[in-house]
Design a protein around this motif. Structure first.
Motif, short mmCIF file in Angstrom:
data_model
loop_
_atom_site.label_atom_id
_atom_site.label_comp_id
_atom_site.label_asym_id
_atom_site.label_seq_id
_atom_site.Cartn_x
_atom_site.Cartn_y
_atom_site.Cartn_z
N MET A 118 0.85 -1.21 0.00
CA MET A 118 0.00 0.00 0.00
C MET A 118 0.88 1.25 0.00
SD MET A 118 -3.32 -0.69 2.40
CE MET A 118 -2.37 -0.76 3.90
N GLY A 119 0.51 2.17 -0.88
CA GLY A 119 1.22 3.45 -0.91
C GLY A 119 0.69 4.41 0.14
N PRO A 120 1.29 5.62 0.27
CA PRO A 120 0.85 6.60 1.28
C PRO A 120 -0.61 7.01 1.07
CG PRO A 120 3.00 7.18 0.42
CD PRO A 120 2.51 6.07 -0.43
N GLU A 121 -1.03 7.20 -0.17
CA GLU A 121 -2.41 7.64 -0.41
C GLU A 121 -3.41 6.55 0.01
OE1 GLU A 121 -2.69 8.69 -4.46
OE2 GLU A 121 -1.34 10.42 -4.28
N ILE A 122 -3.09 5.32 -0.31
CA ILE A 122 -4.00 4.23 0.05
C ILE A 122 -4.06 4.07 1.57
CG2 ILE A 122 -4.41 1.75 -0.16
CD1 ILE A 122 -3.11 1.86 -2.88
N GLU A 123 -2.93 4.25 2.24
CA GLU A 123 -2.93 4.13 3.69
C GLU A 123 -3.77 5.23 4.32
OE1 GLU A 123 1.00 4.13 5.16
OE2 GLU A 123 1.56 2.21 4.23
N GLU A 124 -3.66 6.48 3.80
CA GLU A 124 -4.45 7.60 4.36
C GLU A 124 -5.94 7.37 4.12
OE1 GLU A 124 -4.73 12.47 3.96
OE2 GLU A 124 -3.29 11.31 2.78
N PHE A 172 -11.29 5.86 6.32
CA PHE A 172 -12.42 4.94 6.26
C PHE A 172 -12.66 4.30 7.63
CE2 PHE A 172 -13.74 0.49 5.80
CZ PHE A 172 -15.02 0.68 5.28
N CYS A 173 -11.60 3.93 8.31
CA CYS A 173 -11.75 3.32 9.63
C CYS A 173 -12.31 4.32 10.63
CB CYS A 173 -10.40 2.78 10.12
SG CYS A 173 -9.79 1.39 9.13
N LEU A 174 -11.86 5.59 10.57
CA LEU A 174 -12.38 6.60 11.50
C LEU A 174 -13.87 6.86 11.27
CD1 LEU A 174 -9.39 9.13 11.49
CD2 LEU A 174 -10.05 7.54 13.31
N GLU A 175 -14.27 6.97 10.01
CA GLU A 175 -15.69 7.20 9.71
C GLU A 175 -16.57 6.03 10.16
OE1 GLU A 175 -15.97 7.99 5.60
OE2 GLU A 175 -14.92 9.93 5.71
N SER A 176 -16.06 4.86 9.97
CA SER A 176 -16.82 3.69 10.41
C SER A 176 -16.98 3.66 11.92
CB SER A 176 -16.14 2.40 9.95
OG SER A 176 -16.04 2.37 8.54
N GLU A 177 -15.95 4.09 12.65
CA GLU A 177 -16.02 4.12 14.10
C GLU A 177 -17.01 5.18 14.58
OE1 GLU A 177 -15.22 2.83 17.87
OE2 GLU A 177 -14.60 1.98 15.95
N LYS A 178 -17.03 6.34 13.91
CA LYS A 178 -17.99 7.40 14.29
C LYS A 178 -19.43 6.96 14.05
CE LYS A 178 -14.86 11.28 13.40
NZ LYS A 178 -14.61 12.48 12.57
#
Length: 446
Positions: free
Chosen positions: A425-431, A436-442
């Motif tokens: 995974m490149g930097p853009e894919i990691e960001e 995506f993980c933060l939005e799912s948690e919210k």
């Protein structure tokens, strides 16, 4: 016509006009006059009420002035619990009553018992005791449908028979029933022979004519003596005779006779009988007789061969020679010929037995034919099975192990991918993945 028709229950029965012209007056003020519904006669008392004395009945049966109420039936005054006349009436009724609290059932005096009902009176129904034939048929039917319950049920069956079979005639009937069922029920000869062996040791009755085992052998001898006629009889006669032959084979394997030395032995008289029966079967080599002989030899061949070899007798060799002669004549069908050839091969391999198995510690593929018996069976990509006895086993097995290591490295132990996503995974894919993980948690917290 309906001007003076009174709809109140019980009203207008005396055909007298009411004092008023109708339910409602004709005056303009609209005041309603009392309704006749409120002046109807009281509800009739239940018919089961005890009759009171005539002093409580109003003698008047005439019409009340201006009322449609009629005293055509006696009216009862409201009883008073403290009234002495009521208590006297109740006491007299109790004394004169014929009812009893201990009666089994209440039957009204007006009820008449019909002939059909009397015919089905439970007290007069007679249930006959089950006969010995019914009992034995039930027992054998149960063992036929549930052969696995033999060990748990045979003791109970024997105790029931000991209580029922108390005479010589009943013992003869029992022997005939068990023999008939053992030769008539399909695939019951094995269980029937086991039952005969158990009863021969546990039935207590032993009349002068013989015990259970002796009477059973006499019954079998009657069929044995008719063997030459039976093998040349019609289809039904041959079928019945073949069932007897297979039952006698099972009986030889399971019937134990106590010897003088104390140990149980097989009945030698059956050994001679089986040899004679097979000679009779081969004397008329039709398909049915040959199939019966093949089944009998597959069932008892190894035991018969061992006993005859111990005694130095060559009866088995004579039987095999008869089979080979029949094969040369080719008078039987192709399928039966194949069965006879397989039987000769089975006997040449010592009935499929392996006697020279090496000890487990010294066993090798060269000296123990059962060395690979417990090894698993594998299959190649094209579905060909192979085991450890296969010369190419090591090469094929290594291919399977390599294939398993490959899939384990790619998909993991449980089939999950084990690729290292962090390296690819490149930097853009990691960001994007972190967002995506933060939005799912919210969303979950909302």
């Amino acid at each position: 016509m309906n001007d003076h028709f009174d709809r109140a229950p019980g009203a207008g029965r005396a055909r007298h006009h009411p004092a008023d012209p109708g339910f409602m007056g004709d005056s303009g003020d609209g005041d309603a006059k009392p309704s006749l519904f409120n002046q109807r006669e009281p509800l009739r008392q239940p018919r089961t009420s005890p009759p009171f004395s005539e002093n409580n009945i109003s003698p008047s049966g005439d019409m009340v002035s201006g009322d449609c109420k009629r005293q055509s039936k006696p009216q009862y005054n409201t009883p008073n619990a403290n009234s002495p006349s009521l208590s006297n009436d109740v006491s007299s009724l109790v004394k004169s009553s014929k009812l009893s609290a201990s009666a089994p059932e209440f039957v009204p005096s007006t009820f008449t018992l019909s002939d059909d009902a009397a015919a089905y009176d439970d007290s007069e129904i007679y249930y006959p005791e089950p006969t010995l034939a019914d009992m034995v048929t039930d027992f054998l039917g149960h063992l036929s449908s549930s052969p696995g319950s033999f060990d748990s049920d045979v003791e109970y069956i024997t105790s029931m028979l000991n209580g029922c079979v108390t005479t010589e005639d009943l013992l003869q009937e029992l022997v005939e029933l068990i023999y008939t069922q053992s030769t008539a029920i399909p695939n019951f000869s094995y269980t029937g022979a086991r039952l005969c062996n158990y009863l021969s040791h546990h039935l207590t009755i032993s009349p002068p004519s013989g015990n259970f085992r002796q009477l059973l052998l006499k019954r079998c001898r009657r069929e044995y003596e008719q063997r030459d006629e039976a093998v040349r009889g019609d289809a039904d006669t041959q079928k019945k005779f073949h069932s007897f032959v297979l039952f006698l084979g099972e009986l030889y394997l399971h019937l134990e006779v106590k010897s003088a030395k104390g140990g149980p032995n097989r009945a030698d008289i059956l050994l001679t009988g089986l040899k004679d029966l097979m000679i009779s079967l081969f004397s008329n080599p039709v398909d049915g007789n040959l199939i019966c002989a093949v089944k009998l030899l597959k069932l008892t061949g190894s035991v018969l061969d061992d006993v005859w070899n111990e005694r130095g007798q060559s009866h088995m060799e004579e039987l095999i020679q008869r089979i080979e002669t029949i094969l040369l004549d080719a008078t039987c069908s192709r399928d039966v010929r194949q069965m006879l050839l397989k039987l000769v091969e089975l006997r040449s391999s010592d009935w499929g037995r392996v006697r020279s198995a090496a000890a487990a510690s010294n066993a090798t593929p060269e000296n123990d034919p059962n060395y690979f018996m417990n090894e698993p069976t594998f299959y190649t990509e094209d579905g060909t099975p192979f085991t450890a006895a296969d010369p190419e086993y090591a090469e094929k097995y290594q291919e399977i192990l390599d294939r398993q290591d490959y899939f384990h490295d790619v998909y993991g132990e449980n089939g999950n991918d084990v690729f290292d996503f962090e390296d690819e995974m490149g930097p853009e894919i990691e960001e994007a993945y972190e967002n995506f993980c933060l939005e799912s948690e919210k969303k979950r917290q909302q």
